[in-house]
Structures are given as C-alpha cells and as structure tokens.
Design a protein around this motif. Structure first.
Motif, PDB file in Angstrom:
ATOM      1  N   ILE A  77      54.837  50.437  27.395  1.00 41.79           N
ATOM      2  CA  ILE A  77      53.830  50.779  28.404  1.00 41.79           C
ATOM      3  C   ILE A  77      52.666  49.804  28.343  1.00 41.79           C
ATOM      4  N   GLU A  78      52.227  49.473  27.129  1.00 41.61           N
ATOM      5  CA  GLU A  78      51.096  48.544  26.978  1.00 41.61           C
ATOM      6  C   GLU A  78      51.466  47.151  27.476  1.00 41.61           C
ATOM      7  N   GLU A  79      52.694  46.743  27.240  1.00 36.85           N
ATOM      8  CA  GLU A  79      53.149  45.440  27.735  1.00 36.85           C
ATOM      9  C   GLU A  79      53.083  45.396  29.263  1.00 36.85           C
ATOM     10  N   LYS A  80      53.545  46.461  29.916  1.00 34.68           N
ATOM     11  CA  LYS A  80      53.501  46.520  31.382  1.00 34.68           C
ATOM     12  C   LYS A  80      52.055  46.573  31.873  1.00 34.68           C
ATOM     13  N   LEU A  81      51.211  47.316  31.149  1.00 31.35           N
ATOM     14  CA  LEU A  81      49.802  47.411  31.525  1.00 31.35           C
ATOM     15  C   LEU A  81      49.106  46.061  31.391  1.00 31.35           C
ATOM     16  N   ASN A  82      49.370  45.350  30.304  1.00 34.06           N
ATOM     17  CA  ASN A  82      48.758  44.029  30.110  1.00 34.06           C
ATOM     18  C   ASN A  82      49.147  43.076  31.236  1.00 34.06           C
ATOM     19  N   GLU A  83      50.410  43.123  31.646  1.00 31.91           N
ATOM     20  CA  GLU A  83      50.858  42.261  32.744  1.00 31.91           C
ATOM     21  C   GLU A  83      50.188  42.669  34.045  1.00 31.91           C
ATOM     22  N   MET A  84      50.064  43.971  34.258  1.00 31.87           N
ATOM     23  CA  MET A  84      49.385  44.472  35.455  1.00 31.87           C
ATOM     24  C   MET A  84      47.935  43.994  35.482  1.00 31.87           C
ATOM     25  N   GLU A  85      47.259  44.082  34.329  1.00 27.14           N
ATOM     26  CA  GLU A  85      45.865  43.637  34.249  1.00 27.14           C
ATOM     27  C   GLU A  85      45.759  42.129  34.462  1.00 27.14           C
ATOM     28  N   ARG A  86      46.700  41.378  33.915  1.00 25.19           N
ATOM     29  CA  ARG A  86      46.686  39.919  34.083  1.00 25.19           C
ATOM     30  C   ARG A  86      46.785  39.547  35.558  1.00 25.19           C
ATOM     31  N   VAL A  87      47.728  40.166  36.256  1.00 19.61           N
ATOM     32  CA  VAL A  87      47.917  39.870  37.672  1.00 19.61           C
ATOM     33  C   VAL A  87      46.714  40.339  38.484  1.00 19.61           C
ATOM     34  N   HIS A  88      46.207  41.504  38.123  1.00 22.76           N
ATOM     35  CA  HIS A  88      45.051  42.040  38.849  1.00 22.76           C
ATOM     36  C   HIS A  88      43.844  41.109  38.727  1.00 22.76           C
ATOM     37  N   LEU A  89      43.583  40.616  37.531  1.00 22.98           N
ATOM     38  CA  LEU A  89      42.436  39.723  37.327  1.00 22.98           C
ATOM     39  C   LEU A  89      42.629  38.386  38.029  1.00 22.98           C
ATOM     40  N   ALA A  90      43.877  37.947  38.130  1.00 24.04           N
ATOM     41  CA  ALA A  90      44.156  36.656  38.775  1.00 24.04           C
ATOM     42  C   ALA A  90      44.147  36.764  40.295  1.00 24.04           C
ATOM     43  N   LYS A  91      44.648  37.883  40.830  1.00 24.39           N
ATOM     44  CA  LYS A  91      44.842  38.003  42.279  1.00 24.39           C
ATOM     45  C   LYS A  91      43.962  39.063  42.931  1.00 24.39           C
ATOM     46  N   GLY A  92      43.365  39.927  42.111  1.00 20.99           N
ATOM     47  CA  GLY A  92      42.559  41.008  42.677  1.00 20.99           C
ATOM     48  C   GLY A  92      43.371  42.212  43.077  1.00 20.99           C
ATOM     49  N   THR A  93      44.669  42.150  42.887  1.00 24.16           N
ATOM     50  CA  THR A  93      45.536  43.271  43.222  1.00 24.16           C
ATOM     51  C   THR A  93      46.792  43.154  42.389  1.00 24.16           C
ATOM     52  N   SER A  94      47.621  44.183  42.423  1.00 25.04           N
ATOM     53  CA  SER A  94      48.919  44.127  41.743  1.00 25.04           C
ATOM     54  C   SER A  94      49.889  45.014  42.511  1.00 25.04           C
ATOM     55  N   GLY A  95      51.152  44.637  42.520  1.00 20.59           N
ATOM     56  CA  GLY A  95      52.143  45.401  43.259  1.00 20.59           C
ATOM     57  C   GLY A  95      53.265  45.863  42.367  1.00 20.59           C
ATOM     58  N   PRO A  96      54.299  45.023  42.182  1.00 19.38           N
ATOM     59  CA  PRO A  96      55.417  45.404  41.314  1.00 19.38           C
ATOM     60  C   PRO A  96      54.982  45.731  39.895  1.00 19.38           C
ATOM     61  N   GLU A  97      53.900  45.091  39.443  1.00 25.65           N
ATOM     62  CA  GLU A  97      53.433  45.342  38.080  1.00 25.65           C
ATOM     63  C   GLU A  97      52.906  46.771  37.931  1.00 25.65           C
ATOM     64  N   ASP A  98      52.285  47.292  38.969  1.00 21.66           N
ATOM     65  CA  ASP A  98      51.809  48.681  38.970  1.00 21.66           C
ATOM     66  C   ASP A  98      53.010  49.624  38.882  1.00 21.66           C
ATOM     67  N   LEU A  99      54.021  49.359  39.685  1.00 25.47           N
ATOM     68  CA  LEU A  99      55.230  50.186  39.663  1.00 25.47           C
ATOM     69  C   LEU A  99      55.899  50.136  38.297  1.00 25.47           C
ATOM     70  N   ALA A 100      55.964  48.949  37.700  1.00 23.79           N
ATOM     71  CA  ALA A 100      56.602  48.804  36.381  1.00 23.79           C
ATOM     72  C   ALA A 100      55.861  49.627  35.331  1.00 23.79           C
ATOM     73  N   PHE A 101      54.524  49.672  35.435  1.00 25.78           N
ATOM     74  CA  PHE A 101      53.718  50.465  34.504  1.00 25.78           C
ATOM     75  C   PHE A 101      54.080  51.941  34.612  1.00 25.78           C
ATOM     76  N   HIS A 102      54.147  52.451  35.844  1.00 25.88           N
ATOM     77  CA  HIS A 102      54.465  53.868  36.034  1.00 25.88           C
ATOM     78  C   HIS A 102      55.912  54.177  35.633  1.00 25.88           C
TER      79      HIS A 102
END
Length: 240
Positions: free
Chosen positions: A136-161
């Motif tokens: 879960i933390e691995e997926k969250l870290n990737e989600m945060e990385r994408v969010h900080l780079a792009k201002g949003t996240s899509g598949p990464e949010d789904l992967a976290f859930h």
C-alpha cells in the motif's frame, strides 16, 4: 481422461475495437464451449495472442480480470489454470445507469463507493500484514510522486485503492470492483475536464494509509469519509 486439444473449438480473431473487453469475452466463450473445468490449463499466452490477433499486454489484462474475479490463477513456469467454471454470461456483468448526466452517474457511484470503501478500509486495518502495508505504501508513494509532478493522479489512485482491497484478504471486495470498474473508472478520468478534480482529497490518502498501518479501523473509516466528502463537493461544484 482430458479431451484431445485438437478436438477443441477454435478461438476466432477479433476486429480491432475494444480489445481488452473483447479478449475477456472471447476467452470466457472459449472456456464455455470447450467445457473446461476447474483445474484445466488454458491455452498459453502465445497461443491466445496468435488466435485473437492481440498483443501480450491485452492478454495479460484479460487474465488479470479473471484473476480478480477469483476464477483463474497463474502458476509461474506452468501456465494459467481455471479455478472455477466460467461462462460468457457470468464473467462480465457491467453495471448500467438510468442517469444521463455525468453528475448524476458520479453521485450514484459515490453512494456505492462510500459503503464499500469504508468497509474495505476498516477490514484492511484489521487484517493487513506487513507485506500489505509495504505494498500500500509503495502505491501511495507512486501516487504522491505523480501528483507532485503533474498536479493530479489517475491510475496511481486506483492502484492505491486496489492495494487496500487486497489487504482485506476478502476476494469479494476486488470482485465487486471488477464488476463496477466501468463506473468507478470515471472518477479517474478527469471528470468535467478538470485535472484538479478531488485534488483536495490528496493528503487524506496518506492519513488513510497511516490508519491502516496502525490497525485503527475507525480512523481508516473516518479518513475514507474525508476523501469521499471532497469528491462529493467537487462533483457538485464542478457540475454547476
């Protein structure tokens, strides 16, 4: 005695539209017509690719769909095996909506998400293993990385859930998501052409993770409700 493979029906090539869904339906139809039973091995990836005229990633996406439904498993070095009988009528049951407007569809879906995701978060907090926490933390870290780079996240949010659903160790949560994927995925497709949709919910994903890691079901429920409250507010505000 297993049937002679040469006696099995052919798998027909597909026209070039909606590949992943067509592969899923074609494989389900083949399993039904070939009367494959639990324990039988499916044709190899290469054979399916050639027969259906699609790439490896599309075949694997279809197999993942079946795995999420709990009807197949892949064994390393051996192949993919059927765990339960499959028919084209029972594998794929997409939800349908009477609502015409995206706003109404999203609000209806949100009502379902609220019940399922709150419960999933609570169950995950009770049952998660250390391996689940790491995933879960691995997926969250990737989600945060994408969010900080792009201002949003899509598949990464789904992967976290999805990782949270896996941490429940109850396959029905993921099976329900598979049946509702078409509706749920609208939340990760920038509704109303707004890349900032639900952006304010971003910090609560970290606090949700913290609650699950701490094995605190009530906090997991509370953090999930915070995420979904932001989503609901954005649906109403952005659809005006």
């Amino acid at each position: 005695m297993p049937a002679d493979p040469s006696d099995r029906p052919r798998i027909e090539p597909l026209p070039p539209i909606d590949r992943a869904r067509q592969v899923t339906e074609a494989v389900a139809s083949y399993i039904d017509r070939a009367n494959l039973q639990a324990g039988d091995r499916l044709p190899a990836e290469r054979e399916l690719m050639a027969a259906l005229a699609v790439g490896r990633s599309t075949i694997r996406e279809a197999i993942r769909h079946f795995q999420a439904l709990g009807v197949m498993e892949s064994r390393k070095g051996s192949g993919t095996y059927l765990l339960k009988p499959v028919t084209s009528a029972t594998v794929h049951m997409p939800l349908s909506f009477d609502a015409i407007h995206l706003r109404d569809v999203l609000l209806q879906t949100l009502e379902v998400r609220r019940g399922i995701e709150c419960e999933a978060g609570m169950v995950a907090a009770k049952r998660r293993t250390q391996e689940d926490v790491a995933t879960i933390e691995e997926k969250l870290n990737e989600m945060e990385r994408v969010h900080l780079a792009k201002g949003t996240s899509g598949p990464e949010d789904l992967a976290f859930h999805l990782a949270i659903y896996d941490a429940t160790h109850n396959p029905l949560f993921k099976q329900l998501l598979e049946q509702m994927r078409g509706a749920f995925e609208r939340f990760w497709e920038k509704p109303f052409n707004r890349p900032d949709f639900a952006r304010r919910s971003f910090p609560f994903h970290r606090t949700l993770f913290n609650a699950i890691a701490a094995q605190d079901p009530e906090s997991a429920r509370a953090e999930t409700l915070k995420i979904l409250a932001v989503v609901e507010e954005d649906i109403k505000d952005m659809s005006q």
